[in-house]
Write an enzyme that holds these catalytic residues in place. Sequence first.
Site, PDB file in Angstrom:
ATOM      1  N   LEU A 242       3.495  -5.864  -5.909  1.00  0.00           N
ATOM      2  CA  LEU A 242       4.269  -6.082  -4.676  1.00  0.00           C
ATOM      3  C   LEU A 242       4.151  -4.908  -3.707  1.00  0.00           C
ATOM      4  CD1 LEU A 242       5.498  -8.317  -6.511  1.00  0.00           C
ATOM      5  CD2 LEU A 242       7.713  -7.798  -5.552  1.00  0.00           C
TER       6      LEU A 242
ATOM      7  N   TYR B 128      -2.607  -6.902   9.388  1.00  0.00           N
ATOM      8  CA  TYR B 128      -1.804  -7.193   8.196  1.00  0.00           C
ATOM      9  C   TYR B 128      -2.324  -8.455   7.515  1.00  0.00           C
ATOM     10  CZ  TYR B 128       2.352  -8.212   5.371  1.00  0.00           C
ATOM     11  OH  TYR B 128       3.210  -8.490   4.340  1.00  0.00           O
TER      12      TYR B 128
ATOM     13  N   GLY C 193      11.388  -1.747  -3.776  1.00  0.00           N
ATOM     14  CA  GLY C 193      11.530  -2.437  -2.491  1.00  0.00           C
ATOM     15  C   GLY C 193      12.535  -3.571  -2.599  1.00  0.00           C
TER      16      GLY C 193
END
Length: 327
Positions: free
Chosen positions: A76, A149, A10
């Site tokens: 992550l 989230y 990412g």
Amino acid sequence: MRALITGGAGFIGSHLAEELLRRGHWVTVIDDLSTGSVENIKHLKQDAHFHYVIDSIFNSSVLAELVDSAETVFHLAAAVGVKLIVECPIRTIETNVKGTELVLEMAAKKKRPVLIASTSEVYGKSSKERFCESDDLVLGPTSKSRWSYAASKALDEFLALAYWHEKNLPVIITRLFNTVGPRQTGRYGMVVPRFIQQALQNQPMTVYGSGEQTRSFTWVGDVVEALIALMETSHAVGEIFNVGHRETTTILDLAKLTKRLTQSDSPIQLVPYEEAYGAGFEDMLHRVPDITKIEKLIGYKPSKTLSEMLERIIADQRIRIESGWSC
Ligand code: UDP
């Protein structure tokens, strides 16, 4: 160190891998390429200290093996970007909650220190001028999927701290505030790459809402240096740290600055939130960190102004657009 980075293909993960390799460490990346990209790590493949596995962290036998051969874990891998979160809440919740649960479980078996990348989003709708790690979290209703989230990341934090207290697993929690830099994609909603791409292509720059909402943007290089420094000090264990920048801007001013720095003719267009994210979307009005805690522990200091960050990203995106790479 021998580091395992989940989500290492990412945007932030690939910069972290690069910096660890630059310092002579060994790095293994696991990424399912759901939002990451092989493009992000292809320049690292020549390094003998670099390994990567394209797989999901839900593949527990693979994850167990990777955790076993690592000394530290940077976790992550997560669902990222407001657009993705609003469009795919099940994926968001499952990736964030189940993924972190698995990583912590495996790390606990082998007693591997874990750094968890959490988010400033957990502060929710708090109206405080600057968010401090010990502040209350103020989330919106469960009927608004955006907050899933924040809730899922808050649960990750609870779980990580529980592993520290109950099983003595060394964990560190970092709350990242709007990280920006080269290789960030605007595909999942992130404002800086979107504005730069729109400006460079002379398309309308889409400012959502009134544009009066504020954010503080942090350079990815500063973030990865902070993550490594935290992993290297035992005083960070069991603690939560904001990683961000004190400088703040309204989104409308960000659009104006981007337009000026790119010398673009793009019009700036106000787009209602419901058009951008669907009916009932709630934005966070302000989000600025108090960074005293991390400053005191590791001497963290943001290295760039917003203009400097934008100039670097603009230069990078110009090259990418010229070489036909889609952002
Ligand atoms: N935003 C915008 N135009 C865009 C994308 C985002 O005005 O094309 C706004 C968004 O509504 C938010 C801010 O920019 O107020 C930062 O959005 P981003 O998704 O980058 O991060 P967030 O802080 O919301 O997680």
